[in-house]
Design a protein around this motif. Structure first.
Motif, PDB file in Angstrom:
ATOM      1  N   GLY A   2       0.835  -1.190   0.000  1.00  0.00           N
ATOM      2  CA  GLY A   2       0.000   0.000   0.000  1.00  0.00           C
ATOM      3  C   GLY A   2       0.869   1.239   0.000  1.00  0.00           C
ATOM      4  N   ALA A   3       0.257   2.361  -0.253  1.00  0.00           N
ATOM      5  CA  ALA A   3       0.998   3.623  -0.259  1.00  0.00           C
ATOM      6  C   ALA A   3       0.149   4.729   0.339  1.00  0.00           C
ATOM      7  CB  ALA A   3       1.421   3.989  -1.672  1.00  0.00           C
ATOM      8  N   ILE A   4       0.844   5.628   0.993  1.00  0.00           N
ATOM      9  CA  ILE A   4       0.225   6.798   1.618  1.00  0.00           C
ATOM     10  C   ILE A   4       0.878   8.034   1.036  1.00  0.00           C
ATOM     11  CG2 ILE A   4      -0.120   8.031   3.794  1.00  0.00           C
ATOM     12  CD1 ILE A   4       0.219   5.262   5.184  1.00  0.00           C
ATOM     13  N   VAL A   5       0.070   9.029   0.700  1.00  0.00           N
ATOM     14  CA  VAL A   5       0.585  10.300   0.200  1.00  0.00           C
ATOM     15  C   VAL A   5       0.455  11.342   1.301  1.00  0.00           C
ATOM     16  CG1 VAL A   5       0.157  12.196  -1.400  1.00  0.00           C
ATOM     17  CG2 VAL A   5       0.084   9.855  -2.206  1.00  0.00           C
ATOM     18  N   VAL A   6       1.524  12.114   1.473  1.00  0.00           N
ATOM     19  CA  VAL A   6       1.532  13.249   2.389  1.00  0.00           C
ATOM     20  C   VAL A   6       1.841  14.488   1.552  1.00  0.00           C
ATOM     21  CG1 VAL A   6       2.650  14.310   4.375  1.00  0.00           C
ATOM     22  CG2 VAL A   6       2.349  11.820   4.310  1.00  0.00           C
ATOM     23  N   LEU A  45       4.706   7.313   0.820  1.00  0.00           N
ATOM     24  CA  LEU A  45       5.225   6.349   1.785  1.00  0.00           C
ATOM     25  C   LEU A  45       4.658   4.977   1.441  1.00  0.00           C
ATOM     26  CD1 LEU A  45       4.495   8.480   4.982  1.00  0.00           C
ATOM     27  CD2 LEU A  45       6.547   8.511   3.568  1.00  0.00           C
ATOM     28  N   THR A  46       5.508   3.987   1.217  1.00  0.00           N
ATOM     29  CA  THR A  46       5.065   2.638   0.890  1.00  0.00           C
ATOM     30  C   THR A  46       5.059   1.798   2.161  1.00  0.00           C
ATOM     31  OG1 THR A  46       6.043   2.849  -1.302  1.00  0.00           O
ATOM     32  CG2 THR A  46       5.519   0.626  -0.570  1.00  0.00           C
ATOM     33  N   VAL A  47       3.989   1.033   2.341  1.00  0.00           N
ATOM     34  CA  VAL A  47       3.862   0.160   3.511  1.00  0.00           C
ATOM     35  C   VAL A  47       3.620  -1.268   3.047  1.00  0.00           C
ATOM     36  CG1 VAL A  47       2.964   2.030   4.958  1.00  0.00           C
ATOM     37  CG2 VAL A  47       1.371   0.548   3.748  1.00  0.00           C
ATOM     38  N   GLU A  48       3.961  -2.209   3.904  1.00  0.00           N
ATOM     39  CA  GLU A  48       3.676  -3.607   3.591  1.00  0.00           C
ATOM     40  C   GLU A  48       2.196  -3.869   3.792  1.00  0.00           C
ATOM     41  OE1 GLU A  48       6.127  -6.604   5.327  1.00  0.00           O
ATOM     42  OE2 GLU A  48       7.932  -5.389   5.108  1.00  0.00           O
ATOM     43  N   VAL A  51      -3.040  -0.452   3.495  1.00  0.00           N
ATOM     44  CA  VAL A  51      -2.924   0.703   4.386  1.00  0.00           C
ATOM     45  C   VAL A  51      -4.004   0.600   5.458  1.00  0.00           C
ATOM     46  CG1 VAL A  51      -3.059   3.213   4.553  1.00  0.00           C
ATOM     47  CG2 VAL A  51      -1.951   2.152   2.576  1.00  0.00           C
ATOM     48  N   THR A  52      -3.588   0.684   6.711  1.00  0.00           N
ATOM     49  CA  THR A  52      -4.518   0.609   7.834  1.00  0.00           C
ATOM     50  C   THR A  52      -4.640   1.975   8.502  1.00  0.00           C
ATOM     51  OG1 THR A  52      -2.777   0.091   9.431  1.00  0.00           O
ATOM     52  CG2 THR A  52      -3.811  -1.791   8.263  1.00  0.00           C
ATOM     53  N   ASP A  53      -5.588   2.096   9.416  1.00  0.00           N
ATOM     54  CA  ASP A  53      -5.718   3.332  10.180  1.00  0.00           C
ATOM     55  C   ASP A  53      -4.448   3.605  10.986  1.00  0.00           C
ATOM     56  OD1 ASP A  53      -8.248   3.821   9.204  1.00  0.00           O
ATOM     57  OD2 ASP A  53      -9.286   2.970  10.945  1.00  0.00           O
ATOM     58  N   ALA A  54      -3.794   2.535  11.469  1.00  0.00           N
ATOM     59  CA  ALA A  54      -2.537   2.703  12.218  1.00  0.00           C
ATOM     60  C   ALA A  54      -1.447   3.274  11.311  1.00  0.00           C
ATOM     61  CB  ALA A  54      -2.092   1.363  12.812  1.00  0.00           C
ATOM     62  N   HIS A  55      -1.370   2.798  10.063  1.00  0.00           N
ATOM     63  CA  HIS A  55      -0.398   3.352   9.116  1.00  0.00           C
ATOM     64  C   HIS A  55      -0.670   4.843   8.883  1.00  0.00           C
ATOM     65  CE1 HIS A  55       0.060  -0.922   7.405  1.00  0.00           C
ATOM     66  NE2 HIS A  55       1.242  -0.603   7.919  1.00  0.00           N
ATOM     67  N   LEU A  56      -1.934   5.187   8.678  1.00  0.00           N
ATOM     68  CA  LEU A  56      -2.287   6.587   8.429  1.00  0.00           C
ATOM     69  C   LEU A  56      -1.942   7.469   9.626  1.00  0.00           C
ATOM     70  CD1 LEU A  56      -5.671   6.137   6.552  1.00  0.00           C
ATOM     71  CD2 LEU A  56      -3.534   7.022   5.594  1.00  0.00           C
ATOM     72  N   ALA A  57      -2.205   6.966  10.840  1.00  0.00           N
ATOM     73  CA  ALA A  57      -1.881   7.734  12.042  1.00  0.00           C
ATOM     74  C   ALA A  57      -0.372   7.938  12.152  1.00  0.00           C
ATOM     75  CB  ALA A  57      -2.418   7.017  13.283  1.00  0.00           C
ATOM     76  N   GLN A  58       0.381   6.896  11.844  1.00  0.00           N
ATOM     77  CA  GLN A  58       1.837   6.992  11.889  1.00  0.00           C
ATOM     78  C   GLN A  58       2.349   7.979  10.825  1.00  0.00           C
ATOM     79  OE1 GLN A  58       3.903   3.244  11.188  1.00  0.00           O
ATOM     80  NE2 GLN A  58       5.096   3.631  13.024  1.00  0.00           N
ATOM     81  N   ALA A  59       1.750   7.951   9.648  1.00  0.00           N
ATOM     82  CA  ALA A  59       2.139   8.875   8.578  1.00  0.00           C
ATOM     83  C   ALA A  59       1.828  10.313   8.976  1.00  0.00           C
ATOM     84  CB  ALA A  59       1.427   8.511   7.275  1.00  0.00           C
ATOM     85  N   ALA A  77      -2.637  17.217   3.504  1.00  0.00           N
ATOM     86  CA  ALA A  77      -3.333  15.957   3.209  1.00  0.00           C
ATOM     87  C   ALA A  77      -2.457  14.768   3.574  1.00  0.00           C
ATOM     88  CB  ALA A  77      -3.699  15.878   1.736  1.00  0.00           C
ATOM     89  N   VAL A  78      -3.103  13.761   4.135  1.00  0.00           N
ATOM     90  CA  VAL A  78      -2.491  12.455   4.378  1.00  0.00           C
ATOM     91  C   VAL A  78      -3.560  11.447   4.006  1.00  0.00           C
ATOM     92  CG1 VAL A  78      -1.501  10.877   6.080  1.00  0.00           C
ATOM     93  CG2 VAL A  78      -1.077  13.337   6.278  1.00  0.00           C
ATOM     94  N   HIS A  79      -3.317  10.675   2.933  1.00  0.00           N
ATOM     95  CA  HIS A  79      -4.344   9.728   2.506  1.00  0.00           C
ATOM     96  C   HIS A  79      -3.723   8.532   1.807  1.00  0.00           C
ATOM     97  CE1 HIS A  79      -4.152  10.891  -1.782  1.00  0.00           C
ATOM     98  NE2 HIS A  79      -3.885  12.082  -1.300  1.00  0.00           N
ATOM     99  N   ALA A  80      -4.448   7.429   1.815  1.00  0.00           N
ATOM    100  CA  ALA A  80      -4.013   6.211   1.138  1.00  0.00           C
ATOM    101  C   ALA A  80      -4.273   6.342  -0.352  1.00  0.00           C
ATOM    102  CB  ALA A  80      -4.756   5.005   1.702  1.00  0.00           C
TER     103      ALA A  80
END
Length: 94
Positions: A2-6, A45-48, A51-59, A77-80
């Protein structure tokens, strides 16, 4: 994966010389009707796994403490990303 954009932007009250330079160049290149340009930063940000709520909170926490300078920048913005956006963000052909 998964990936998260900031997305981080300069605060409105901070002078943006790069944005001003682009705004000045656009009409000279034939792009009319654009009245302002603000330059910003984007982090992917790439995650294994998914993307979970925990990943988003960490991002979000990383964005506030490391990826931005809170004196002059706002985290806007911070979103999957969905699967098609992940490939595009990684530079893979669509």
């Amino acid at each position: 994966m998964g990936a998260i954009v900031v997305d981080v932007m300069l605060k409105p009250e901070i002078l943006d010389p790069q944005g001003q330079a682009v705004a000045g160049a656009l009409p000279r290149l034939g792009f009319e009707g654009i009245t302002d340009v603000r330059q910003g930063k984007r982090f992917v940000l790439t995650v294994e796994g998914e993307v979970t709520d925990a990943h988003l909170a960490q991002a979000r926490q990383a964005a506030e403490t490391l990826l931005s300078n809170p004196v002059i920048e706002d985290v806007v913005a911070v979103h999957a990303l969905d699967d098609s956006e992940v490939s595009a963000a990684a530079g893979a052909p669509a």
